[in-house]
Design a protein around this motif. Sequence first.
Motif, mmCIF file in Angstrom:
data_model
loop_
_atom_site.group_PDB
_atom_site.id
_atom_site.type_symbol
_atom_site.label_atom_id
_atom_site.label_comp_id
_atom_site.label_asym_id
_atom_site.label_seq_id
_atom_site.Cartn_x
_atom_site.Cartn_y
_atom_site.Cartn_z
ATOM 1 N N GLU A 240 0.754 -1.207 0.006
ATOM 2 C CA GLU A 240 -0.074 0.097 0.127
ATOM 3 C C GLU A 240 0.858 1.065 -0.246
ATOM 4 N N GLU A 241 1.916 1.213 0.820
ATOM 5 C CA GLU A 241 2.770 2.505 0.572
ATOM 6 C C GLU A 241 3.421 2.522 -0.478
ATOM 7 N N SER A 242 3.876 1.466 -1.031
ATOM 8 C CA SER A 242 4.627 1.537 -2.464
ATOM 9 C C SER A 242 3.744 2.298 -3.557
ATOM 10 N N VAL A 243 2.405 1.804 -3.563
ATOM 11 C CA VAL A 243 1.615 2.214 -4.441
ATOM 12 C C VAL A 243 1.130 3.688 -4.229
ATOM 13 N N GLU A 244 1.098 4.320 -3.031
ATOM 14 C CA GLU A 244 0.790 5.698 -2.980
ATOM 15 C C GLU A 244 2.171 6.563 -3.241
ATOM 16 N N ARG A 245 3.258 5.846 -2.956
ATOM 17 C CA ARG A 245 4.729 6.548 -3.451
ATOM 18 C C ARG A 245 4.786 6.587 -4.623
ATOM 19 N N HIS A 246 4.233 5.692 -5.524
ATOM 20 C CA HIS A 246 4.516 5.516 -6.922
ATOM 21 C C HIS A 246 3.373 6.753 -7.289
ATOM 22 N N LEU A 247 2.231 6.821 -7.022
ATOM 23 C CA LEU A 247 1.350 8.005 -7.451
ATOM 24 C C LEU A 247 2.107 9.295 -7.176
ATOM 25 N N ALA A 248 2.552 9.474 -5.957
ATOM 26 C CA ALA A 248 3.090 10.487 -5.527
ATOM 27 C C ALA A 248 3.999 10.966 -6.446
ATOM 28 N N MET A 249 4.986 10.153 -6.729
ATOM 29 C CA MET A 249 6.219 10.446 -7.625
ATOM 30 C C MET A 249 5.768 10.634 -8.874
ATOM 31 N N LEU A 250 4.996 10.176 -9.407
ATOM 32 C CA LEU A 250 4.180 10.242 -10.794
ATOM 33 C C LEU A 250 3.565 11.803 -11.058
ATOM 34 N N GLY A 251 3.015 12.183 -10.016
ATOM 35 C CA GLY A 251 2.459 13.287 -10.041
ATOM 36 C C GLY A 251 3.290 14.432 -10.006
ATOM 37 N N HIS A 252 4.783 14.088 -9.472
ATOM 38 C CA HIS A 252 5.911 15.040 -9.458
ATOM 39 C C HIS A 252 6.643 15.032 -10.876
ATOM 40 N N ILE A 253 6.919 13.990 -11.390
ATOM 41 C CA ILE A 253 7.803 13.783 -12.607
ATOM 42 C C ILE A 253 7.004 13.660 -13.997
ATOM 43 N N GLY A 254 5.593 13.270 -13.656
ATOM 44 C CA GLY A 254 4.802 13.510 -14.715
ATOM 45 C C GLY A 254 4.676 14.873 -15.570
ATOM 46 N N GLY A 255 4.225 14.600 -16.808
ATOM 47 C CA GLY A 255 3.971 16.176 -17.649
ATOM 48 C C GLY A 255 2.887 16.649 -17.454
ATOM 49 N N PRO A 256 2.647 17.967 -17.441
ATOM 50 C CA PRO A 256 1.426 18.605 -17.155
ATOM 51 C C PRO A 256 0.341 18.387 -18.699
ATOM 52 N N GLY A 257 1.215 18.043 -19.688
ATOM 53 C CA GLY A 257 0.349 17.980 -21.044
ATOM 54 C C GLY A 257 -0.085 16.543 -21.291
ATOM 55 N N PHE A 258 0.334 15.420 -20.263
ATOM 56 C CA PHE A 258 0.081 14.271 -20.897
ATOM 57 C C PHE A 258 -0.221 13.384 -19.214
ATOM 58 N N PRO A 259 -1.370 13.637 -18.651
ATOM 59 C CA PRO A 259 -1.625 13.045 -17.275
ATOM 60 C C PRO A 259 -1.732 11.657 -17.247
ATOM 61 N N PRO A 260 -1.401 11.032 -16.324
ATOM 62 C CA PRO A 260 -1.553 9.469 -16.058
ATOM 63 C C PRO A 260 -3.063 9.146 -15.855
ATOM 64 N N ASP A 261 -3.173 7.730 -16.157
ATOM 65 C CA ASP A 261 -4.474 7.138 -15.773
ATOM 66 C C ASP A 261 -4.160 6.534 -14.284
ATOM 67 N N ASP A 262 -4.746 7.225 -13.376
ATOM 68 C CA ASP A 262 -4.695 6.886 -11.959
ATOM 69 C C ASP A 262 -4.636 5.483 -11.687
ATOM 70 N N ASP A 263 -6.142 4.991 -12.010
ATOM 71 C CA ASP A 263 -6.665 3.913 -11.756
ATOM 72 C C ASP A 263 -5.582 2.579 -12.324
ATOM 73 N N LEU A 264 -4.905 3.040 -13.658
ATOM 74 C CA LEU A 264 -4.052 2.052 -14.231
ATOM 75 C C LEU A 264 -2.848 2.094 -13.466
ATOM 76 N N GLU A 265 -2.398 3.042 -13.193
ATOM 77 C CA GLU A 265 -1.189 3.242 -12.320
ATOM 78 C C GLU A 265 -1.154 2.442 -11.045
ATOM 79 N N ARG A 266 -2.271 2.705 -10.452
ATOM 80 C CA ARG A 266 -2.722 2.106 -9.091
ATOM 81 C C ARG A 266 -2.356 0.481 -9.334
ATOM 82 N N ALA A 267 -3.019 -0.009 -9.990
ATOM 83 C CA ALA A 267 -3.053 -1.301 -10.231
ATOM 84 C C ALA A 267 -1.871 -2.034 -10.842
ATOM 85 N N TRP A 268 -1.164 -1.119 -11.559
ATOM 86 C CA TRP A 268 0.378 -1.675 -11.944
ATOM 87 C C TRP A 268 1.198 -1.709 -10.821
#
Length: 322
Positions: A179-207
Amino acid sequence: MTAAEAPARVAAEDRFADLPAGPRICHRVDGPDDGEPLVLVAGLGLDLTSWPQRMVDGFTGRGFRVVRMDNRDAGRSGRIATPPPGRARQLLARPRPDAYDLTDMAADTVGLLDALGLGRVHLVGMSMGGMIAQVVAARHPHRVASLTSIFSTTGSRRVGQPARSTILRLARAAPRTAEESVERHLAMLGHIGGPGFPPDDDLERAWAAAVWERGGGDRSREVARQIGAIQASGDRTADLARITAPTLVVHGDVDRMVHPSGGRATAEAIAGARHVEIPGMGHHLAPGVVDRLVELTTDLARGAGRDDTARSAGADLPGGNR
């Protein structure tokens, strides 16, 4: 044939190759057996599932035989027995003397090609995987038909460095639970992802949940060894000048993990490389950018194939290369 009549895609299974001079490498193969081979090399701490299925399907739909691999110390590939570098060594970029380097990881890639009976391949790498692919292209030019380097860099400390805010996030203690790893991944993705191409949060959580399970939980020791490999390899700019394969360098203009200067320096170091900097793209293969990456890479590969055909035909003509 309608969508209902189309055969369902069969998910590729994990396969294993025991390399004579290296670790056991886990990999998957998708697409037609007679397709042009295209090999995907993942980034730091990532496994073969980090390549979006939409991207894999895009390549197989264009007739490529796609090979994905877990690098050593990632996914289900073999772990290396040497101790990982400590936090101080990582921050000071002082790798352990017994660290493996990117040349060793490139040798794993070539070893897998040998195990699969593949000669020349189209090589695609992202981030650290781009560095590995660059080394393969520089050291084993006869094995690389084309090279695509995605948000990667040259190893020079003057370019491609992560933002200070990213370094602070990377320095945090490793997650202890899924659970901690999933939340850390989503937080990091929010930081390093680009504003022009948002992630699919549901897909990323499952991954992120699946990759924790597939990799056996906490991977901090393995990631530390891979960081040591990058640092042990130093500045590879001179080596990049040896690359002769047609090359595409892709980077986002808002990358906080590998500064865009890394992509520019990579393209400048490789003769004839095409550099594409995508506005709004960060350090992530987001859904909105995947199709463009597939098209760019396919165009490069098809062009490389036409060049090879032209060279072969020229060799048979009077005055041609022999």
